[in-house]
Design an enzyme around this catalytic site. Structure first.
Site: not given
Ligand code: MG
Ligand code: MG
Lengths: 408, 408
Positions: A170-172, A334, A261, A356, A144, A95
């Site tokens: 890792k997977d997206d 980045g 994630h 990535g 990618k 609350k």
């Protein structure tokens, strides 16, 4: 205070009596009313009553340039809530989250509360042990693109990344159950590619498969993935709540590391006036709940989290203030090889360098991209500048030509 | 657009090219890259590519008093995500939530996506049917205090509330499993008290028991409560995620209405720059997930949600734009009998008048408090002013003396 879990809030108000406000929280979120209670009831209720621990008022300076607020710490009796994170969060910021300009800065659960949480099954140390890598930061890479790719397409992307010598792939987080790359088949082809790459690299590799689907099927889906050969899971914790992570992490049959994630975290941490502070949301709570790695926005990308907040997240994951094992910090977004010295300078050696675009965008392809990262890590470990190391390492050289070196 | 679910964002930026930004979202959250793809790949990927639907730029006026933003609507191909709310939310506002000043204003899932969600099992209409009340707003009351109370204490509070003729009574959201009032025993004594009150009032009553505990035990706990006689459940949806609600609501064995509590919602909706707008968070998503009632901050208490936001939440719950049944809006906090005409004026007849202090703080006690609310509702229905009606209704009279009448 033994038997109490505390919460610290930043409350903004131009004129509030913060003493009164703090008392209102301590009473309102526990026994509901106090002063008007009969003495006998008070005696019975005292052990349920919240306590004001501290009130730290910040008055604006005369320029009027900043705002009036107070940091208020309240202790909640453990006796009031069960040993699960929804209970703690709803007690301390249920609350109250809707009560004006108020941000939850920190929670310090009691030792007794914390003892209900085994925490990470692996943690940073355990992940290192799985990989057999103890003397350098780890390197993680991200697909990618995953959406619209069939198994062969994913296999090829995986193989190239693995050939670069990264430790973790890792997977997206937006890859859900779908006909082109269903969970078990995806795990299969990627683990085959990992095996193939291992013949060249000689390295262990963890593949974090995205764990998705209905909440009450998460456990089954995790086990399906593991039975198919998954040796890691990626999990969108905030879409399911911290307790789902805690239960997955505590499940003895889920014997692989879990990477948390931060999807949706930006709905909660960035405002100074509302929400839950990043070091708590992506640091301490992830660790208590049992993430082995925690991803969070890096201070280097276009999407930045201020560096001091970043380092506070890192500290929450690694400090010695919790019984739960330290968790690998994974500052993300980045990241390119030219940033590696800065990352290691900022975060120290217990960090995952996660990229990535910085892998896939390498002029020589993803395998060269991974190699460039590994070379950058080696350069720092050898105390050699990236530029010097690049003279004899062409992959690093191309990366530096592409992205440069950033030292601050 | 058939086969697409759309999301609308408000993006604040002093100088961004919003066209570019929108394209970046549409591509980045789907196929990852586009312009540089070979034509054959484009043909294969086109059905996975997000589409920019609209960009509505708001330039600040020359006074500089407001900010530059754009409302951007993106369509995401349904083919990219599975039919669950975590998948939709992580797709549309996972990584993107962390991308600067951006707030998720709305989601419009496709008809196909929505068809996977049965929605509320009862909804406003079904709750009315359970109670046999079709011609007036419902009245709900909340326990005064629950923590530290034993079964006898809760029973007595329940009985007094029930004797006042309220239709619905809910647990406090901070009442967790505890030795003083364990779930099944609590349901038992409260339902006994309901039965006892029924002998006086002749009324049906739904008791919303707080459903708590570990995520993967929620379904069992719900069934335990129902087996013990619970005829309603209260659920802290945001602590567990929308999917947990969706699965509970879709479970054929959970054949009682579910009231969604907004605990923790204040961490997400209030900032203009971050988070998820209240009409989506506490309105549309609650409805799709299957809440039968949705609580949200009223515009009348000390803790206010602006009235236009309130009414937008209400509209999301009741409008005819979704296949899911309409959900009872429950504006909560600061409600007393003198507000009833205004509530009905603002919210219309399909509303639950929900009070805690306004029931328990009545000079004649909680039973008189409930009666005062029922009398206020009757006055409005008869087209009589509260003051006039109070002349022959002493409970309403006392309430008005205590709290006054507020007409705007
Ligand atoms: Mg991603
Ligand atoms: Mg309450």
């Amino acid at each position: 205070m033994n038997g109490y879990s505390t919460a610290t809030y930043r409350v903004f108000d131009e004129q509030a009596d913060f003493e009164k406000k703090a008392l209102g929280i301590a009473v309102g979120l526990t026994v509901g009313s106090w002063t008007e209670l009969p003495e006998t009831t008070k005696r019975r209720m005292e052990k349920h009553l919240g306590q004001v621990v501290s009130i730290d008022v910040h008055e604006p300076d005369s320029s009027g340039g900043d705002e009036r607020y107070a940091d208020i710490t309240i202790a909640y009796p453990d006796i009031n809530f069960s040993r699960d994170l929804p209970a703690l969060l709803v007690t301390a910021f249920g609350k109250l989250s809707m009560d004006g300009k108020i941000k939850l800065l920190d929670l310090q659960p009691s030792g007794e509360f914390l003892s209900a949480f085994p925490g990470p099954k692996f943690g940073a140390k355990g992940v290192r042990a799985l990989l057999g890598v103890h003397d350098r930061p780890l390197v993680m890479s991200i697909f990618k693109s995953v959406i619209g790719y069939d198994l062969e397409g994913l296999r090829e992307q995986f193989l190239q990344q693995a050939l670069g010598g990264v430790d973790l792939i890792k997977d997206d987080e937006i890859l859900f159950e779908n006909p082109l790359s269903p969970l078990e088949k995806r795990v299969n082809v990627c683990q085959e590619a990992a095996k193939q790459a291992r013949e060249t690299t000689g390295q262990q590799l963890i593949y974090f498969t995205n764990l998705t689907g209905p909440t009450f099927k998460l456990r089954d889906n995790a086990k399906r993935a593991i039975d198919a050969g998954a040796n890691g899971l990626l999990f969108n914790v905030l879409a399911y709540g911290f307790d789902a992570l805690a239960e997955l992490a505590a499940d003895p049959e889920i014997r692989v590391p879990i990477a948390a994630h931060p999807a949706m975290a930006g709905a909660v941490y960035p405002s100074p006036y509302h929400g839950i502070a990043a070091p708590l949301l992506l640091g301490k709570l992830m660790r208590i709940a049992g993430a082995d790695l925690s991803l969070f926005p890096s201070p280097y990308g276009s999407v930045v989290m201020p560096k001091e907040e970043n380092l506070a997240v890192r500290d929450s994951l690694l400090n010695d203030k919790l019984p739960q094992a330290p968790v690998f910090p994974v500052p993300s977004a980045g990241i390119h090889p030219g940033l590696v010295p800065l990352i290691l300078h900022d975060f120290g050696p217990e960090v995952v360098v996660n990229a990535g675009g910085g892998v896939h965008g390498h002029p020589g392809g993803a395998a060269a991209g991974g190699q460039a990262f590994r070379q950058a890590v080696d350069a720092v470990r050898s105390g050699v500048s990236l530029e010097a190391y690049a003279e004899t390492h062409p992959e690093l050289r191309s990366a530096i030509q592409r992205w440069g070196v950033r030292t601050s």
